[in-house]
Scaffold this active site. Sequence first.
Site, PDB file in Angstrom:
ATOM      1  N   VAL A 134      75.860  15.779 -20.716  1.00  0.00           N
ATOM      2  CA  VAL A 134      75.668  16.683 -19.574  1.00  0.00           C
ATOM      3  C   VAL A 134      74.450  16.219 -18.771  1.00  0.00           C
ATOM      4  CG1 VAL A 134      75.327  19.057 -18.833  1.00  0.00           C
ATOM      5  CG2 VAL A 134      76.655  18.579 -20.918  1.00  0.00           C
ATOM      6  N   LYS A 135      74.709  15.926 -17.490  1.00  0.00           N
ATOM      7  CA  LYS A 135      73.638  15.403 -16.639  1.00  0.00           C
ATOM      8  C   LYS A 135      73.032  16.564 -15.849  1.00  0.00           C
ATOM      9  CE  LYS A 135      73.057  11.324 -13.746  1.00  0.00           C
ATOM     10  NZ  LYS A 135      73.752  10.500 -12.755  1.00  0.00           N
ATOM     11  N   ILE A 136      71.712  16.694 -15.962  1.00  0.00           N
ATOM     12  CA  ILE A 136      71.014  17.872 -15.433  1.00  0.00           C
ATOM     13  C   ILE A 136      69.804  17.423 -14.604  1.00  0.00           C
ATOM     14  CG2 ILE A 136      69.696  19.924 -16.145  1.00  0.00           C
ATOM     15  CD1 ILE A 136      71.445  19.997 -18.647  1.00  0.00           C
ATOM     16  N   THR A 163      77.898   9.016 -13.691  1.00  0.00           N
ATOM     17  CA  THR A 163      78.449   9.455 -12.411  1.00  0.00           C
ATOM     18  C   THR A 163      77.448  10.452 -11.828  1.00  0.00           C
ATOM     19  OG1 THR A 163      79.599  11.361 -13.362  1.00  0.00           O
ATOM     20  CG2 THR A 163      80.822   9.292 -13.298  1.00  0.00           C
TER      21      THR A 163
END
Length: 219
Positions: free
Chosen positions: A86-88, A27
């Site tokens: 965790v998207k960073i 997402t």
Amino acid sequence: MKFFIDTANLEQIREAHKLGVLDGVTTNPSLMAKENIRGEEACRRHYIDICRIVEGDVSAEVIATDFEGMVREGEELAALDPHIVVKIPCTAEGIRAVTYFSAKGIRTNCTLVFSVGQALLAAKAGATYVSPFVGRLDDISEDGVALVAHIVRVYRTYGFRTQVLAASIRHTHHIIQCMDAGADVVTCPLNAIMGLLKHPLTDSGLKQFLADHARVNQG
Ligand code: E4P
């Protein structure tokens, strides 16, 4: 090769999951906004809903752009469910955060990657996934699939364990090209996944089989 769906739409995730071939979900804040998910609490509930549908990794993106904010948000997201990644974003602060999470054993997806240099830093920081954006590079007349192939080559040369997650996939042919390029994961919209099934010879062949069966079995 793993197969993720690139959406925050629960119906589409359920539909892809029903095929039995879905390995995860990605997402981003734009996809969450498209579903009209507002506020931190609603976002968290939505991520939990997604994790209840799929058994694989679910990328949830931080909104903060500073290191401390990314760490705070990322820790909260990672605590929601063991499947959360965790998207960073691939910025200097983001690479610091990836390094921090990697040391703590929290999995990350380093996103908004448009060059092999960015992918190199993501891998050195210990990202679980790196997300080169194929379609957005094609949109500006660059070669998105060539970037995926380049990152795969460099990672294999140096033995980096970061998985190459081809993102910003626009159509079925991108999926095939990214497979050819050696991507570990391709994240795709539902229509591109369903497009893989389409072939006129399958349709005409099935029609003929059913017609022949009906002709012999009638009356
Ligand atoms: C997924 O990780 C990315 O955020 C997504 O694929 C971006 O796709 P877009 O370029 O179609 O917005």
